[in-house]
Design a protein around this motif. Structure first.
Motif, PDB file in Angstrom:
ATOM      1  N   SER A  34       0.899  -1.227  -0.004  1.00 43.65           N
ATOM      2  CA  SER A  34       0.074  -0.100   0.175  1.00 43.65           C
ATOM      3  C   SER A  34       0.959   1.274   0.200  1.00 43.65           C
ATOM      4  O   SER A  34       2.112   1.123   0.216  1.00 43.65           O
ATOM      5  N   ALA A  46      -3.982   4.097  -0.243  1.00 47.02           N
ATOM      6  CA  ALA A  46      -3.860   3.988   1.026  1.00 47.02           C
ATOM      7  C   ALA A  46      -4.713   2.709   2.065  1.00 47.02           C
ATOM      8  O   ALA A  46      -5.841   2.705   1.621  1.00 47.02           O
ATOM      9  N   THR A  47      -3.992   1.997   2.817  1.00 42.26           N
ATOM     10  CA  THR A  47      -4.672   1.074   3.507  1.00 42.26           C
ATOM     11  C   THR A  47      -4.181   1.227   4.808  1.00 42.26           C
ATOM     12  O   THR A  47      -3.278   2.075   5.344  1.00 42.26           O
ATOM     13  N   LEU A  48      -4.809   0.444   5.804  1.00 39.21           N
ATOM     14  CA  LEU A  48      -4.535   0.668   7.323  1.00 39.21           C
ATOM     15  C   LEU A  48      -3.285  -0.244   7.756  1.00 39.21           C
ATOM     16  O   LEU A  48      -3.260  -0.490   8.931  1.00 39.21           O
ATOM     17  N   GLN A  49      -2.688  -1.060   6.696  1.00 41.67           N
ATOM     18  CA  GLN A  49      -1.547  -2.177   7.127  1.00 41.67           C
ATOM     19  C   GLN A  49      -0.438  -1.385   7.262  1.00 41.67           C
ATOM     20  O   GLN A  49      -0.220  -0.328   6.646  1.00 41.67           O
ATOM     21  N   PRO A  50       0.537  -1.564   8.461  1.00 39.21           N
ATOM     22  CA  PRO A  50       1.770  -1.263   8.319  1.00 39.21           C
ATOM     23  C   PRO A  50       2.536  -1.541   7.444  1.00 39.21           C
ATOM     24  O   PRO A  50       2.540  -2.560   6.470  1.00 39.21           O
ATOM     25  N   PRO A  51       3.459  -0.557   7.005  1.00 39.74           N
ATOM     26  CA  PRO A  51       4.586  -0.847   5.722  1.00 39.74           C
ATOM     27  C   PRO A  51       5.284  -2.186   5.657  1.00 39.74           C
ATOM     28  O   PRO A  51       5.482  -2.708   7.040  1.00 39.74           O
ATOM     29  N   LEU A  52       5.772  -2.369   4.891  1.00 39.24           N
ATOM     30  CA  LEU A  52       6.673  -3.583   4.611  1.00 39.24           C
ATOM     31  C   LEU A  52       8.035  -3.099   5.252  1.00 39.24           C
ATOM     32  O   LEU A  52       8.247  -1.910   5.416  1.00 39.24           O
TER      33      LEU A  52
END
Lengths: 341, 341, 341, 341
Positions: free
Chosen positions: D109, D114-120
């Motif tokens: 993302s 945009a998502t609510l997930q943390p980044p890689l």
């Protein structure tokens, strides 16, 4: 399977052609390792023969993009993977056709990319096919311009019955395969498809004498085909999205709109596939695919677009699916008329 | 039809629930003007009852989003339009549920918008429904925060059998209707759908006690419904994409990805509809819709997103479809238990 | 600021109009709490006066969509948030214009959604504006059809100098604001923008007498405006994307292509904003926004589309930005001609 | 220009690096036909030297993706086309670096998706570059896996000052060129760019030792480069979108989101270009491009994605731009240290 075998033959009657994946009964059974020669009609059902046969006049919805099959594949059960290897794809005619089609294609507004503009003119092009010279010839319709292009036969549409009791038009593609419309689906390639129903219900059609990447006009050089395949079933191994293997590469196929989602699906699957075949962790596999991969475009005109993500097999440690591609391509066979190949 | 009628009743057994539009036999016949009361299960098949019932544990693909039906509509033939008027949509339970669902929703990567990130946590919210107070209550799962929201019952999924021998999952939407997931599909609205097969094969489900525009989390406040409809058939008039009529507006629904194509389809259809009802030429109608229209978002999470284009009826000269909405909403009926409405 | 103040006045000369955000020197300084009345030209620079003034003939790129400003805002430093409250937006003319514009708009192919079709005809509509009756009048160009629409003045374009030494065309929008083209940007609203340079460099223009959601034809009812604003600076608080506050709602604005990304940005920002104002964790806030939120469409025609995510303030515990909206709307002011408002 | 010339040399000081196209003064003048050798820093400004130098720690926005220049090109005026031919692109270091970068890349993302997930996780890979062996070496960070990949130097970022008084970040691409990030931009290619300001203001940077199609991870094998170019100006001929010419193909470049619009722009431009060089009418040219063309993917990670449409020159009657590519590649030159090339 060591002895050279004469393929099973299947030539569909008109009424046996299908227009969906799923929702139909099998026309023939096929065992893993058996060789099958079959005939496929072109995407117009053969109705467009001259430049005066405008598709909207001679064809009727939904009787477009017919497939031959479905074939019941023995031992194929939900959760397995079906491998379909293309031993031969030969034009059944010495001509093919292409066309514009109202509100279909990448450079026109469409049903979905809806605008208030009138459609482009509907026009048909007829391409002489010369198998000996390995060419198809483009002849302009409004000038004397003509040029030979390489003959590059392929199937636009190959798939199995989809999941969830669905029957899906042969015009679209998805995880069950379908109208993938990629030039990578040619002789020598093995297509891997997930199995959703007992017997898999494989069907194929939509032969192209050649196709540009993206199939921008919406229609390739369409022709009937004599095609020879063999299949295998990889038991207990599921495949998340259609995949291809050639002698030197592995390819994942993403089917979606918008196009970046087709790209994402293909890259995402290839990263996981590479991780599995190299024991790399996911970010290392991502990095390798990002630097070493290519992204051949399939189509940018069908209900779902297709993008492929490709990695050279030379970079990987292990063969895919335990080496089924090598086994299938080594199966000896001969055409009924000709000798062994 | 002037006398107040007791509706036909239909409550499906579990095995009668459907998971596709198309591919199934009718469960009941309905005549134009007849009133039908029916029961619909929630999108989880009723399996998510508490916050501990995580959907991926208690549900199984493809047994999601069941529909009640299909209903065979007398006189409905390919090329006609089916009008479905919603006389009543009442929650069948005093609670509803919502959830996150792995890799589903607008603010997470998904199967199509594929990323290498892990999914968001799966979590269930249970909403008390108070019909008397006209509220559903949001209760935070990780704090004491709670707040009442207006009860606003609607159906997410209403459709007919699609064209071309297809059977399409109830999770998606397209010109046949399906998982439209728009809050505009509420009591008092008339939904217009194209008819593709004899009898239309109407089915519906996926009741929501309420839903925000966009259904960003992928799941609304899901609940079972007691719903009462009546139908009519507009003979020889085709409808290009699902449409809605309310007491004060006309709405066209676009189903597609990317979202701008859903927008384009809806606006394109409304421009043509307005042109037809006002005798404006296409550019004049485009101009009027562009300045006077609104664009209520349906869902931005399903396989096809939905956008609506709306115009106030007060701006238009003629009633839509010859005034069928007014006729259907005037049909007198009473619930079996209660008196006439 | 308790005493009623006469606003500062600023009317730009033609040569003072700007066509970028960034890259230009301030025309005036403004202190937090000061009231400024200003004049904005329409998006055609006033050159389209009659239905015979086709924009491509009377306008010249890049002299489209002029803005008034930039205004240097005292105390505004990078990392702060600028609050711009709209005290008044009044049409400066008794007419506005709209048009089609070749290859611009949602229902035509464009420079980016490039097709081989010719553009739609270029045509101008002139709208009488009646401030007393609160109407703008649509008059069809190819028939006698005419209808009054509500007057609903707004600014299409409001922004600050962008980050990274950029100067960005006033035709587009992004985190710095710009051509947001949303009907929500009307009198009574407070716009929050991130500050990237000392003094913020606020500029605005592109008044619309009204606009439909999506601005499908690419052009609203364009007119010059007399507009009165006041500003405040929220020190040390950054704002990730433009936001709006009205008397009853909070709205986040996403600027992007494709449209689902504009949707995602707006919902993502609102979820974080709601989490901050309610102490909900992120998934609880996501759930609340998903069920209680609306998603007003801005434009689906500009280089970046805009979508808004809205939540009713009544659901939230705390005021946004410490209550600056309430303070700004309470500032007493009077027009030079008229008395205090 | 028949005598072998020693190139002009330009090595920027740190403070001379640029981060926008437009908005900056020229550092050097260049005449058509002159040869220029220059140095470009990598996209991290050289700050990422080891796998412990995480970009978010050692770099600072907006000081990413520096370009060398701008160069004032004599005789280049608005409406002309600038031809930039790449005589040499040689890594200036024996190592390059790549990385993941939080919320940047195709399989994560992002700010827009945009998502609510943390980044890689943020991670750096260091690639040894062996010019003699023509390889760059991938070394996994979490295992012993290592593999050589072909060295394939290219420039990610080449552009001119944009139209409309704009100054645009070097991170993005558009009709002015910019961050095109396509592996086709390599030694031997001629890039055609439209001229918008007197002197064109050419700048370039972002050398890649190699890059996969799509640049899926968002970062290629980044390294500093010693690069030698020569230029020409095609007077009075405008170019609608960046184009490339190689010894055997013509390529149009589309810069846009979503990816299908980048595809459309590239195909649309190539169809018009082919029509011009063959005297085919537009539909004939569309047909030829659709069957004979390829569509190499540039990047699917930057603010604008890039797709290329390619046609073999052998199919066309006339040379592009009057044969400027052949003239530029024939210009004799020698490096200061070495002999003539």
């Amino acid at each position: 399977m060591t002895a050279t075998s004469t393929p099973k033959m299947y030539v569909p009657k008109l009424a046996e052609l299908g227009f969906t994946f799923g929702g139909r009964e099998p026309v023939l059974e096929l065992r893993p390792g058996e060789v099958l020669s079959l005939y496929t009609e072109d995407c117009f059902g053969g109705a467009v023969k001259t430049i005066d046969d405008l598709p909207t006049r001679v064809c009727q919805m939904p009787y477009l993009n017919p497939v031959t099959g479905p074939f019941y594949i023995e031992d194929a059960e939900p959760g397995d993977t079906l491998a379909v290897h293309f031993l031969d794809i030969s034009p059944a005619r010495d001509w093919g056709v292409s066309s514009t089609f109202p509100h279909f294609g990448a450079l026109t507004s469409t049903h979905a990319t809806a605008t208030l503009q009138p459609p482009l003119d509907e026009r048909v092009w007829r391409y002489p096919i010369d198998v000996a010279a390995d060419t198809v010839t483009f002849q302009a319709s409004h000038s004397d311009f003509a040029v030979n292009l390489p003959l590059a036969p392929m199937h636009g549409t190959v798939g199995v019955a989809p999941a969830g009791f669905q029957a899906i038009s042969t015009i679209t593609s998805d995880v069950h395969g379908g109208n993938l419309d990629t030039p990578e689906l040619r002789v020598g390639a093995t297509l891997y498809l997930p199995v959703f129903v007992h017997g898999a219900f494989l069907a194929l059609g939509d032969g192209h004498a050649r196709q540009g990447q993206g199939e921008a006009s919406g229609v390739a050089v369409e022709t009937a085909m004599h095609t020879t395949i063999t299949v295998d079933v990889i038991k207990g191994v599921s495949t998340p999205t259609p995949r291809l293997e050639t002698n030197d590469g592995l390819l994942s196929i993403g089917c979606a709109r918008p196009l970046e989602d087709a790209f994402r699906i293909s890259q995402h699957d290839l990263v996981h596939w590479v991780a599995e075949l190299t024991d790399l962790d996911l970010l290392d596999a991502y990095q390798l695919v990002a630097q070493a991969g290519t992204a051949p475009v399939g189509n940018v005109c069908d209900p779902n677009y297709t993008m492929l993500a490709r990695i050279p097999k030379a970079l990987l440690a292990e063969p895919a699916y335990g080496g089924v591609h090598e086994r299938l391509r080594a199966i000896p066979w001969k055409t009924p008329e000709a000798g062994a190949r």
